[in-house]
Write a protein that holds these residues in place. Structure first.
Motif, PDB file in Angstrom:
ATOM      1  N   SER A 212       7.883  62.457  24.621  1.00 29.58           N
ATOM      2  CA  SER A 212       7.178  63.636  25.212  1.00 29.58           C
ATOM      3  C   SER A 212       6.228  63.260  26.439  1.00 29.58           C
ATOM      4  O   SER A 212       5.866  62.052  26.226  1.00 29.58           O
ATOM      5  N   VAL A 213       5.925  64.187  27.243  1.00 31.02           N
ATOM      6  CA  VAL A 213       4.757  64.064  28.465  1.00 31.02           C
ATOM      7  C   VAL A 213       4.003  65.005  27.935  1.00 31.02           C
ATOM      8  O   VAL A 213       3.994  66.114  27.824  1.00 31.02           O
ATOM      9  N   SER A 214       2.687  64.606  27.826  1.00 30.06           N
ATOM     10  CA  SER A 214       1.459  65.504  27.466  1.00 30.06           C
ATOM     11  C   SER A 214       0.237  65.479  28.465  1.00 30.06           C
ATOM     12  O   SER A 214       0.111  64.377  29.019  1.00 30.06           O
ATOM     13  N   ALA A 215      -0.198  66.559  28.711  1.00 29.40           N
ATOM     14  CA  ALA A 215      -1.159  66.517  29.731  1.00 29.40           C
ATOM     15  C   ALA A 215      -2.239  67.939  29.583  1.00 29.40           C
ATOM     16  O   ALA A 215      -1.872  68.844  29.215  1.00 29.40           O
ATOM     17  N   PRO A 216      -3.683  67.796  29.726  1.00 29.31           N
ATOM     18  CA  PRO A 216      -4.440  68.775  29.554  1.00 29.31           C
ATOM     19  C   PRO A 216      -4.373  69.659  30.861  1.00 29.31           C
ATOM     20  O   PRO A 216      -3.741  69.279  32.089  1.00 29.31           O
ATOM     21  N   ASN A 217      -4.448  70.793  30.675  1.00 23.61           N
ATOM     22  CA  ASN A 217      -4.147  71.879  31.594  1.00 23.61           C
ATOM     23  C   ASN A 217      -5.249  71.705  32.822  1.00 23.61           C
ATOM     24  O   ASN A 217      -5.197  72.420  33.724  1.00 23.61           O
ATOM     25  N   VAL A 218      -6.321  70.868  32.644  1.00 26.52           N
ATOM     26  CA  VAL A 218      -7.401  70.953  33.587  1.00 26.52           C
ATOM     27  C   VAL A 218      -6.806  69.749  34.622  1.00 26.52           C
ATOM     28  O   VAL A 218      -7.241  69.672  35.489  1.00 26.52           O
ATOM     29  N   VAL A 219      -5.756  69.186  34.329  1.00 28.22           N
ATOM     30  CA  VAL A 219      -4.831  67.886  35.252  1.00 28.22           C
ATOM     31  C   VAL A 219      -3.766  68.498  35.732  1.00 28.22           C
ATOM     32  O   VAL A 219      -3.508  68.345  36.808  1.00 28.22           O
ATOM     33  N   VAL A 220      -2.996  69.134  34.910  1.00 27.92           N
ATOM     34  CA  VAL A 220      -1.733  69.737  35.399  1.00 27.92           C
ATOM     35  C   VAL A 220      -1.541  71.140  34.725  1.00 27.92           C
ATOM     36  O   VAL A 220      -1.552  71.201  33.358  1.00 27.92           O
ATOM     37  N   GLY A 221      -0.991  72.127  35.526  1.00 26.68           N
ATOM     38  CA  GLY A 221      -0.546  73.330  34.815  1.00 26.68           C
ATOM     39  C   GLY A 221       1.020  73.226  34.179  1.00 26.68           C
ATOM     40  O   GLY A 221       1.653  72.284  34.482  1.00 26.68           O
ATOM     41  N   THR A 222       1.135  74.360  33.365  1.00 30.56           N
ATOM     42  CA  THR A 222       2.726  74.286  32.874  1.00 30.56           C
ATOM     43  C   THR A 222       3.763  74.172  33.767  1.00 30.56           C
ATOM     44  O   THR A 222       4.793  73.722  33.698  1.00 30.56           O
ATOM     45  N   ALA A 223       3.582  75.027  34.942  1.00 33.91           N
ATOM     46  CA  ALA A 223       4.711  74.800  36.256  1.00 33.91           C
ATOM     47  C   ALA A 223       4.816  73.646  36.540  1.00 33.91           C
ATOM     48  O   ALA A 223       6.225  72.886  36.697  1.00 33.91           O
ATOM     49  N   GLU A 224       3.766  72.802  36.742  1.00 32.29           N
ATOM     50  CA  GLU A 224       3.819  71.440  37.261  1.00 32.29           C
ATOM     51  C   GLU A 224       4.274  70.332  36.496  1.00 32.29           C
ATOM     52  O   GLU A 224       5.108  69.636  36.721  1.00 32.29           O
ATOM     53  N   LEU A 225       4.128  70.662  35.199  1.00 30.91           N
ATOM     54  CA  LEU A 225       4.550  69.882  33.947  1.00 30.91           C
ATOM     55  C   LEU A 225       5.940  70.022  33.759  1.00 30.91           C
ATOM     56  O   LEU A 225       6.672  68.990  33.381  1.00 30.91           O
ATOM     57  N   LEU A 226       6.498  71.091  34.004  1.00 30.98           N
ATOM     58  CA  LEU A 226       7.954  71.450  33.881  1.00 30.98           C
ATOM     59  C   LEU A 226       8.668  70.902  35.040  1.00 30.98           C
ATOM     60  O   LEU A 226       9.860  70.514  34.834  1.00 30.98           O
ATOM     61  N   GLU A 227       8.068  70.551  36.120  1.00 25.53           N
ATOM     62  CA  GLU A 227       8.873  69.717  37.215  1.00 25.53           C
ATOM     63  C   GLU A 227       8.908  68.611  36.969  1.00 25.53           C
ATOM     64  O   GLU A 227      10.171  67.800  37.577  1.00 25.53           O
ATOM     65  N   LEU A 228       8.168  67.913  35.790  1.00 21.66           N
ATOM     66  CA  LEU A 228       8.624  66.545  35.369  1.00 21.66           C
ATOM     67  C   LEU A 228       9.888  66.554  34.303  1.00 21.66           C
ATOM     68  O   LEU A 228      10.144  65.409  33.947  1.00 21.66           O
ATOM     69  N   LEU A 229      10.422  67.676  33.784  1.00 28.23           N
ATOM     70  CA  LEU A 229      11.584  67.732  32.719  1.00 28.23           C
ATOM     71  C   LEU A 229      12.683  66.872  33.296  1.00 28.23           C
ATOM     72  O   LEU A 229      13.072  66.083  32.551  1.00 28.23           O
ATOM     73  N   PRO A 230      13.183  66.836  34.272  1.00 30.73           N
ATOM     74  CA  PRO A 230      14.390  66.267  34.596  1.00 30.73           C
ATOM     75  C   PRO A 230      13.963  64.630  34.574  1.00 30.73           C
ATOM     76  O   PRO A 230      14.755  63.838  34.034  1.00 30.73           O
ATOM     77  N   LEU A 231      12.985  64.218  35.056  1.00 31.62           N
ATOM     78  CA  LEU A 231      12.492  62.650  34.922  1.00 31.62           C
ATOM     79  C   LEU A 231      12.563  62.395  33.296  1.00 31.62           C
ATOM     80  O   LEU A 231      12.826  61.335  33.027  1.00 31.62           O
ATOM     81  N   LEU A 232      11.651  63.080  32.563  1.00 29.58           N
ATOM     82  CA  LEU A 232      11.674  63.024  31.165  1.00 29.58           C
ATOM     83  C   LEU A 232      13.167  62.753  30.596  1.00 29.58           C
ATOM     84  O   LEU A 232      13.568  61.939  29.714  1.00 29.58           O
ATOM     85  N   ARG A 233      13.935  63.718  30.720  1.00 30.39           N
ATOM     86  CA  ARG A 233      15.270  63.910  30.287  1.00 30.39           C
ATOM     87  C   ARG A 233      16.027  62.628  30.876  1.00 30.39           C
ATOM     88  O   ARG A 233      16.772  62.089  29.918  1.00 30.39           O
ATOM     89  N   ARG A 234      15.773  62.047  31.977  1.00 30.10           N
ATOM     90  CA  ARG A 234      16.456  61.083  32.231  1.00 30.10           C
ATOM     91  C   ARG A 234      16.091  59.561  31.757  1.00 30.10           C
ATOM     92  O   ARG A 234      16.668  58.793  31.249  1.00 30.10           O
ATOM     93  N   THR A 235      14.706  59.724  31.343  1.00 28.09           N
ATOM     94  CA  THR A 235      14.071  58.829  30.482  1.00 28.09           C
ATOM     95  C   THR A 235      14.872  58.786  29.242  1.00 28.09           C
ATOM     96  O   THR A 235      15.093  57.665  28.713  1.00 28.09           O
ATOM     97  N   ALA A 236      14.807  59.820  28.260  1.00 23.82           N
ATOM     98  CA  ALA A 236      15.354  59.942  27.143  1.00 23.82           C
ATOM     99  C   ALA A 236      16.927  59.605  27.140  1.00 23.82           C
ATOM    100  O   ALA A 236      17.510  58.960  26.074  1.00 23.82           O
ATOM    101  N   ASP A 237      17.460  60.069  28.076  1.00 20.34           N
ATOM    102  CA  ASP A 237      19.000  59.720  28.440  1.00 20.34           C
ATOM    103  C   ASP A 237      19.057  58.008  28.425  1.00 20.34           C
ATOM    104  O   ASP A 237      20.139  57.377  27.849  1.00 20.34           O
ATOM    105  N   ALA A 238      18.348  57.351  29.201  1.00 18.69           N
ATOM    106  CA  ALA A 238      18.245  55.986  29.316  1.00 18.69           C
ATOM    107  C   ALA A 238      18.188  55.253  28.032  1.00 18.69           C
ATOM    108  O   ALA A 238      18.674  54.103  27.869  1.00 18.69           O
ATOM    109  N   ILE A 239      17.014  55.671  27.210  1.00 22.14           N
ATOM    110  CA  ILE A 239      16.645  55.068  25.929  1.00 22.14           C
ATOM    111  C   ILE A 239      17.901  55.327  25.171  1.00 22.14           C
ATOM    112  O   ILE A 239      18.485  54.291  24.144  1.00 22.14           O
ATOM    113  N   SER A 240      18.440  56.629  24.930  1.00 22.35           N
ATOM    114  CA  SER A 240      19.705  56.772  24.359  1.00 22.35           C
ATOM    115  C   SER A 240      20.923  55.956  24.240  1.00 22.35           C
ATOM    116  O   SER A 240      21.521  55.256  23.575  1.00 22.35           O
TER     117      SER A 240
END
Length: 256
Positions: A212-240
């Protein structure tokens, strides 16, 4: 690779499809029956294949024992950590890895955020199982009867107004997570913390861990965090892929 070794290895996925006789093995390999017989005898001597009473061959128990031993010796944390560190380097936020053990979801690795505002979480500490993104991923992959039984015996603390209220709501959310292949926790445990998660899968496709990727909302909002989802999923796929011994998908270059 030696031609003999190559031919012998090609027999194993053939027999994984089901028992086959000498003629079928020879035909699939494109060799004479005498050559196929020599290969099968060698594999049989090492317990990799077994000849049944009907003279057909199947995979041997030694092969399954080796596979089980290899799986038991795999350390998903050791494999995942370089990928998690690279993900953290690219996004700057806190990255976690978690597993499901004995009815609890536990953090087994963490890479800290580069920002001054950080999450209070510890390796070895159970997560808030009814709200955490990693917990949703791990429980969503359980067989339906077990998933329902776990959900119905859990307590549902109201950490925030966004916390999951009851088992029915949790099961609905787990069904969504199971279908889409990722999960979120937007203020469900702490109102100021948002999180996205993706599954790490084993050779059988089952979820063995979640990152997972976690962040305080004072640093990044939910919309911006969701923009990282493709990168997170590629990372999970690479680990898998590394955990399963398969070829990982190519990672895109980081944007300047």
């Amino acid at each position: 690779m030696s031609q003999t070794v190559d031919r012998a290895l090609r027999i194993l996925p053939l027999l994984a499809e089901g028992p086959a006789n000498l003629e079928q093995v020879a035909a699939r390999l494109g060799v004479h029956k005498s050559t196929a017989l020599r290969l099968l005898r060698t594999l049989h001597e090492h317990g990799m294949v077994y000849r049944q009473q009907d003279q057909r061959y199947r995979l041997g128990t030694r092969l399954f024992a080796l596979a089980q031993q290899a799986a038991e010796n795999l350390d998903v944390r050791e494999i995942a950590h370089p990928h998690l560190a690279a993900l953290n380097e690219r996004c700057g936020h806190t990255v976690h890895l978690a597993v499901y053990e004995d009815g609890e979801v536990l953090y087994i690795d963490k890479v800290e955020s580069r920002y001054p505002v950080r999450m209070y979480s510890r390796i070895g500490k159970p997560v808030a199982i009814t709200v955490a993104a990693v917990a949703k991923l791990l429980l969503a992959d359980l067989p339906e009867p077990e998933r329902r039984a776990v959900a119905e015996r859990l307590d549902y603390p109201a950490y925030t107004a966004r916390s999951t209220p009851n088992a029915a709501a949790y099961l609905d959310e787990l069904a969504t997570v199971r279908e889409q292949g990722w999960a979120t926790d937007f203020g469900g445990h702490e109102e100021s913390i948002n999180c996205i998660g993706a599954p790490v899968r084993g050779t059988d496709g089952r979820t063995v861990a979640a990152c997972s990727v976690s962040a305080p909302n004072v640093v990044v909002g939910t919309a911006e965090l969701l923009e990282l989802l493709p990168l997170l999923r590629r990372t999970a796929d690479a680990i898998s892929a590394e955990y399963s011994g398969t070829t990982p998908p190519p990672l895109q270059k980081a944007k300047p």
